[in-house]
Enzyme design. Structure first.
Site, PDB file in Angstrom:
ATOM      1  N   ARG A  61      27.574 -10.717  13.729  1.00 38.60           N
ATOM      2  CA  ARG A  61      26.311 -11.225  13.179  1.00 38.60           C
ATOM      3  C   ARG A  61      26.577 -12.137  11.976  1.00 38.60           C
ATOM      4  O   ARG A  61      27.281 -11.759  11.045  1.00 38.60           O
ATOM      5  CB  ARG A  61      25.389 -10.084  12.760  1.00 38.60           C
ATOM      6  N   ASP A  94      12.103  -8.245  18.558  1.00 36.91           N
ATOM      7  CA  ASP A  94      12.908  -7.077  18.905  1.00 36.91           C
ATOM      8  C   ASP A  94      12.347  -6.309  20.096  1.00 36.91           C
ATOM      9  O   ASP A  94      13.000  -5.384  20.601  1.00 36.91           O
ATOM     10  CB  ASP A  94      13.032  -6.142  17.701  1.00 36.91           C
TER      11      ASP A  94
END
Length: 338
Positions: free
Chosen positions: A27, A220
């Protein structure tokens, strides 16, 4: 982790490492680390994109003005907003480029208000001002339910073929933007959803249909909605979801790869996922990889429900990041999990 990265800049020195270099370790954090550096921290990371391990030497931050890009993640901005009241000096934050997942910024601002922090900002969420002398309040807080986790259970029920299937969830705030987007998507697909205050009830056994959805408002929730769309009639398009590339896994390419392995018909794009639904279900009977990502594991579990021969998921321990009892709850709902 990014929220903790921001707060950690108050410490003399801290190092962040990970046991999962292929998920969390991939990430990018560059934009946030650059902003923390501008505020007086000394940040050292791995590679140009700010991957883990990361060492931050801080403790003597200053206020002033700082810019942050929201093009890849709103978490960079949230991290600065949570940090700002603790610096001890006024801070002005300007968002440059795009701002993804604005709904999550509204949640951040709501939490700060509940904690007694005043943040002045414009309607476009591009300029923020946090005055000095503010303190987080010590009090009892009520933590609401998590919509992305709820989306997994709701989507699982939505794809069932038994009209007697039903699930009821509580403690879901009806005014949260993510929830509004999620309920809108489920209803557009034809799911039987009822919302009464903080209670959501969904009945299964309905014929689902394909949808087009701007996924940025419920980013999400997209993996499990994609999984549900695999069993809807027609084509579904989930767009404006480029940020999914930068999650614990590449939630566009990695998810589509595993869904294809299971027999689903999906096409990844740079900023979208296209799904051709198969209401009859898929064959399954294969091993699929969760790529160390809790959201992918939830999506693959949903596909397993409509697989003729089931699915074997590997890396299931990563479900603990957000929903440790997910598979146990599926069992309680009648799903065969071994």
């Amino acid at each position: 982790m990014r929220l903790v990265l921001g707060i950690s800049a108050l410490l003399p020195e801290v190092t962040f490492v990970t046991d999962h270099p292929q998920s969390l370790g991939r990430r990018p954090n560059r934009e946030l680390l650059e902003a923390l550096t501008a505020l007086g921290a000394d940040c050292a990371a791995t590679g140009e994109e700010g991957h883990l391990p990361i060492t931050i030497r801080g403790g003597k931050l200053h206020g002033g003005r700082v810019t942050i890009s929201g093009a890849r993640s709103s978490q960079y901005l949230s991290a600065l907003l949570f940090l700002a009241p603790l610096i001890g000096e006024p801070l002005e934050i300007t968002v440059v480029d795009d701002l993804k997942s604005q709904a999550l910024i509204h949640i951040t601002l709501h939490v700060l208000r509940e904690a007694g922090i005043v943040v002045e900002h414009d309607a476009a969420l591009r300029h923020f001002s946090i005055a000095a002398g503010q303190h987080y309040q010590t009090r009892e807080y009520s933590v609401p339910g998590d919509y992305p986790s709820a989306a997994a259970l709701l989507s699982a029920c939505a794809v069932t073929t038994d009209p007697a299937s039903q699930i009821t969830l509580t403690r879901l705030r009806p005014d949260e933007e993510i929830g509004v987007e999620l309920m809108g998507a489920l209803r557009a697909m034809g799911a039987d959803v009822v919302v009464e205050g903080e209670m959501v009830r969904l009945r299964g056994g309905r014929r689902l249909r394909g949808i087009e959805m701007n996924g940025d408002g419920a980013i999400d929730c997209i993996p499990v909605l994609v999984a549900a769309a695999c069993f809807a009639e027609g084509e579904s398009v989930f767009y404006n979801i480029e940020g999914l590339h930068y999650k614990e896994s590449d939630r566009i390419n990695d998810l589509c790869m595993e869904l294809r392995r299971a027999g689903c018909i999906v096409t990844p794009r740079d900023d979208a996922i296209i799904v051709r639904g198969q209401p009859q279900g898929v064959e399954g009977g294969v091993v699929v990889d969760g790529h160390s990502d809790h959201r992918l594991l939830m999506a693959l579990a949903i596909v397993g429900l409509r697989s003729n021969r089931g699915l074997t998921l590997v890396g299931t321990g990563h479900i603990a990041k957000s929903y440790p009892h997910f598979f146990e709850d599926l069992q309680q709902l009648g799903v065969e999990v071994r």
